[in-house]
Design a protein around this motif. Sequence first.
Motif, short mmCIF file in Angstrom:
data_model
loop_
_atom_site.label_atom_id
_atom_site.label_comp_id
_atom_site.label_asym_id
_atom_site.label_seq_id
_atom_site.Cartn_x
_atom_site.Cartn_y
_atom_site.Cartn_z
N LEU A 200 0.86 -1.18 0.00
CA LEU A 200 0.00 0.00 0.00
C LEU A 200 0.89 1.23 0.00
CD1 LEU A 200 -2.85 1.26 0.26
CD2 LEU A 200 -2.53 1.19 2.75
N GLY A 201 0.69 2.13 -0.96
CA GLY A 201 1.53 3.32 -1.06
C GLY A 201 0.71 4.56 -1.37
N HIS A 202 1.25 5.71 -1.01
CA HIS A 202 0.57 6.98 -1.29
C HIS A 202 1.60 8.00 -1.77
CE1 HIS A 202 -2.99 9.56 -0.95
NE2 HIS A 202 -2.13 10.53 -0.65
N THR A 203 1.26 8.68 -2.85
CA THR A 203 2.13 9.69 -3.45
C THR A 203 1.56 11.08 -3.22
OG1 THR A 203 2.89 8.19 -5.21
CG2 THR A 203 3.10 10.54 -5.62
N TRP A 204 2.42 11.99 -2.76
CA TRP A 204 2.03 13.39 -2.62
C TRP A 204 2.74 14.19 -3.69
CZ3 TRP A 204 2.29 10.25 1.62
CH2 TRP A 204 1.21 10.31 2.53
N GLY A 205 1.99 14.99 -4.42
CA GLY A 205 2.52 15.82 -5.49
C GLY A 205 1.92 17.21 -5.37
N PRO A 206 1.65 17.89 -6.50
CA PRO A 206 1.87 17.38 -7.85
C PRO A 206 3.33 17.54 -8.28
CG PRO A 206 0.94 19.56 -7.97
CD PRO A 206 1.00 19.21 -6.51
N SER A 207 3.75 16.71 -9.20
CA SER A 207 5.08 16.82 -9.79
C SER A 207 5.06 15.95 -11.04
CB SER A 207 6.15 16.32 -8.82
OG SER A 207 6.12 14.91 -8.71
N TRP A 208 6.19 15.91 -11.74
CA TRP A 208 6.26 15.07 -12.92
C TRP A 208 6.11 13.59 -12.56
CZ3 TRP A 208 5.67 16.35 -17.76
CH2 TRP A 208 5.98 15.43 -18.76
N LEU A 209 6.37 13.23 -11.31
CA LEU A 209 6.20 11.85 -10.87
C LEU A 209 4.74 11.48 -10.69
CD1 LEU A 209 9.02 11.26 -8.22
CD2 LEU A 209 8.64 9.96 -10.31
N SER A 210 3.95 12.37 -10.15
CA SER A 210 2.55 12.04 -9.84
C SER A 210 1.56 12.66 -10.81
CB SER A 210 2.21 12.51 -8.42
OG SER A 210 2.40 13.90 -8.29
N GLY A 211 2.04 13.53 -11.70
CA GLY A 211 1.14 14.16 -12.65
C GLY A 211 0.43 15.35 -12.02
N PRO A 212 -0.52 15.91 -12.73
CA PRO A 212 -1.21 17.10 -12.22
C PRO A 212 -2.04 16.81 -10.98
CG PRO A 212 -2.27 16.26 -14.21
CD PRO A 212 -0.99 15.51 -14.07
N THR A 213 -2.36 15.53 -10.74
CA THR A 213 -3.11 15.18 -9.54
C THR A 213 -2.27 15.48 -8.32
OG1 THR A 213 -4.75 13.46 -9.15
CG2 THR A 213 -2.60 12.85 -8.85
N SER A 214 -2.85 16.03 -7.27
CA SER A 214 -2.07 16.44 -6.09
C SER A 214 -1.57 15.24 -5.32
CB SER A 214 -2.90 17.34 -5.18
OG SER A 214 -4.07 16.66 -4.75
N GLU A 215 -2.34 14.12 -5.33
CA GLU A 215 -1.91 12.91 -4.65
C GLU A 215 -2.77 11.73 -5.10
OE1 GLU A 215 -3.30 12.68 -0.38
OE2 GLU A 215 -3.34 14.87 -0.69
N TYR A 216 -2.26 10.53 -4.89
CA TYR A 216 -3.03 9.33 -5.21
C TYR A 216 -2.48 8.15 -4.43
CZ TYR A 216 0.61 7.35 -8.25
OH TYR A 216 1.78 6.80 -8.73
N THR A 217 -3.26 7.06 -4.38
CA THR A 217 -2.89 5.85 -3.66
C THR A 217 -2.76 4.68 -4.61
OG1 THR A 217 -4.05 6.61 -1.67
CG2 THR A 217 -3.61 4.25 -1.84
N ASP A 218 -1.78 3.82 -4.37
CA ASP A 218 -1.64 2.59 -5.14
C ASP A 218 -1.55 1.41 -4.18
OD1 ASP A 218 1.50 1.52 -5.15
OD2 ASP A 218 1.32 3.65 -4.73
N TRP A 219 -1.94 0.23 -4.65
CA TRP A 219 -1.89 -0.97 -3.83
C TRP A 219 -1.67 -2.19 -4.71
CZ3 TRP A 219 -6.14 2.08 -4.66
CH2 TRP A 219 -7.19 1.52 -5.37
N ASP A 242 -6.14 8.21 -12.53
CA ASP A 242 -6.10 7.91 -13.96
C ASP A 242 -4.90 8.60 -14.58
OD1 ASP A 242 -8.63 6.42 -14.25
OD2 ASP A 242 -9.59 8.36 -13.82
N PHE A 243 -4.31 7.94 -15.56
CA PHE A 243 -3.26 8.57 -16.36
C PHE A 243 -3.32 7.98 -17.76
CE2 PHE A 243 1.10 8.31 -18.12
CZ PHE A 243 1.20 9.65 -18.45
N PHE A 244 -3.69 8.80 -18.74
CA PHE A 244 -3.86 8.32 -20.10
C PHE A 244 -2.61 8.61 -20.93
CE2 PHE A 244 -8.12 8.78 -18.46
CZ PHE A 244 -8.73 7.60 -18.90
N THR A 245 -2.11 7.58 -21.58
CA THR A 245 -0.91 7.68 -22.39
C THR A 245 -1.27 8.22 -23.77
OG1 THR A 245 -1.08 5.46 -23.34
CG2 THR A 245 -0.05 5.66 -21.16
N PRO A 246 -0.27 8.58 -24.59
CA PRO A 246 -0.56 9.07 -25.94
C PRO A 246 -1.35 8.09 -26.79
CG PRO A 246 1.68 9.64 -25.33
CD PRO A 246 1.15 8.74 -24.24
N SER A 247 -1.29 6.79 -26.47
CA SER A 247 -2.04 5.80 -27.24
C SER A 247 -3.49 5.69 -26.80
CB SER A 247 -1.38 4.42 -27.10
OG SER A 247 -1.54 3.92 -25.78
#
Length: 264
Positions: A200-219, A242-247
């Motif tokens: 279980l992990g949580h990212t605080w941003g925003p930055s190039w690592l987390s994208g424009p979203t200020s924070e998100y959780t992964d598990w 969500d993060f949509f790639t160029p494809s």
Amino acid sequence: MRYTIISLAAFAAAAAATPAMAQDQTDPPPAVTISGSVGVVSDYKFRGISQTDGNFAVQGGITISHSSGFYISAWGSSVDDYVTVHGTAHQELDLIAGYKHAFSGGVTLDVGALYYVYPGTKPGFAGDVSKSDFVEPYASVAYAIGPVTAKVTGNYAPKQKALAIDQGLTGAFKKEDNFYLAGDLSVSIPKTPIGLTGHLGHTWGPSWLSGPTSEYTDWAIGATATWKTLTFGVSYVDTDTDFFTPSGKNAAKGGILGSVSVAF
């Protein structure tokens, strides 16, 4: 958008699975040990986000450890070209230096820093001043009770140009930082080659690592099986973002991943 290592912990586990060479019991342990692994994963996800647009990745790494507790590592993976703003990156190289110490009572402390490098990255267009490579210090504390190990890890990337969301496109970099906090639980089933993992992990941003979203959780939840020097793995990885790639694919969408690696 860049999301690196599928898991430094996964590489460390593969390295730890390396069988020891036959040694006379009277011989002192070597001061320096070398271990590593190479493998294939069905999708390279880092902090829940695909680095390969849902495709396979080839990965490998090597660690040199000293009996004092200091170690250096190099780890690499194939990546898709959207992981940097240049759109020209196809490899990721992580250079790692740290110190690990095991205390009595099952506690292990690990501190160090990672330097993320994208070899061969070139400007994507005329006047491109974006940055790719960056530094991220980390620290973790693990506690083992029999076959069960629990670990808490913090990664903090201080403000630097490579984490800027605008990447200089607005004429000036706005440096950003990023903090990632994670908890991991692993269980080795006695008298079997099977291991179970939870993350279980949580990212605080925003930055190039987390994208424009200020924070998100992964598990993630997973299982591994070893046979001689081979390790087979399967896991389910998901996020609440969500993060949509160029494809057009959602790189943050949950999915089942498979992997196979060989330790040396």
